[in-house]
Design a protein around this motif. Structure first.
Motif: not given
Length: 268
Positions: A76-80, A88, A111
């Motif tokens: 997953k991404g750590c931020s959008s 994210s 992440t």
């Protein structure tokens, strides 16, 4: 993500590209069939990006159908940010199934951040000649991060899914290109500076006047002494040489320079 999902759900006479589309899901499942066919065995670990969770779910289903028990790691991404928006999602549509897969395979969710993904895109382009979009490159970023964390051993056979289409987002291409050009601008240092690094490598730490004499007598490079000092200042600023000591010569204190590890890399 949630708004887009609601809109396509209203299209009654179509099969939108969402986890509700059975053809899409079956297509995802064949990805693992191809992996197994290519390897003739199950890998120890699979690294898969998590968007809505459909890809991870169907890869896991195919894995089980073929009798495998590989560890599944979701990314997953750590931020959008615009680069990480596809991975994210706060709550993927198939979140419950994703959690089940991670639990049953003794896997984990890791992440990755924007800088890690951009580095992985650049790495794939340089080493493999592949321009992969951020979602796909996130799996490689996860692999590198997992290795640094000690989560993978040398004996692990890891399959990294580089999903999605080829990279076509011009803003991301420009961002990568700018960093690439900046790096090569720094190392494009010219013939005279290369010879200075070579002299320091072969003859050890020297003061600029000694380097100037060697350039003239051994290499035929005739530059003014003031110019030589400018070269040394620029090499020091770039981190290719450093002052190792000071020495009194002829009643004057002179800087003694040595080549750095970064400078040695340029010569290679």
């Amino acid at each position: 993500y949630e708004d887009a999902l609601k809109k396509v759900a209203r299209l009654k006479e179509s099969l939108p590209v969402t986890p509700t589309n059975p053809y899409l899901l079956d297509g995802y499942r064949t990805i693992y069939y191809e992996i197994f066919l290519k390897l003739s065995k199950h890998p120890s670990t699979l690294i898969v990006p998590i968007g809505d969770g459909a890809l991870l779910t169907m890869v896991w289903q195919a894995l089980r159908e073929l009798g495998g028990s590989s560890r599944v790691i979701g990314v997953k991404g750590c931020s959008s940010t615009p680069i990480l928006k596809d991975i994210s999602v706060d709550k993927p549509l198939l979140q419950d199934v994703v959690n089940e897969v991670i639990r049953d395979s003794n896997g984990l969710i890791i992440t990755v951040c924007e800088s890690e993904v951009l580095s992985s895109i650049k790495l794939l382009a340089e080493l493999e000649g592949m321009l992969i979009e951020p979602t796909g490159a996130s799996s490689l970023a996860a692999l590198i991060k997992l290795h640094s964390m000690g989560e993978l051993s040398r004996d692990d056979e890891v399959v990294v899914l580089l999903t999605g289409s080829s990279l076509s987002d011009t803003s991301i291409l420009r961002l990568i290109a700018d960093k690439h050009v900046k790096y090569f601008d720094e190392i494009k240092i010219g013939y005279t500076k290369l010879k200075i690094l070579e002299i320091l490598t072969l003859q050890g730490p020297l003061h600029p006047y000694a380097i100037w004499k060697i350039l003239r007598n051994s290499y035929g490079v005739k530059v003014g002494l003031r110019t030589l000092y400018q070269h040394m200042e620029e090499l020091e600023r770039l981190g290719f040489v450093r002052v190792s000591s000071f020495k009194s010569i002829g009643g004057r204190i002179r800087k003694i320079y040595e080549v750095t590890t970064k400078g040695l890399m340029i010569l290679k």
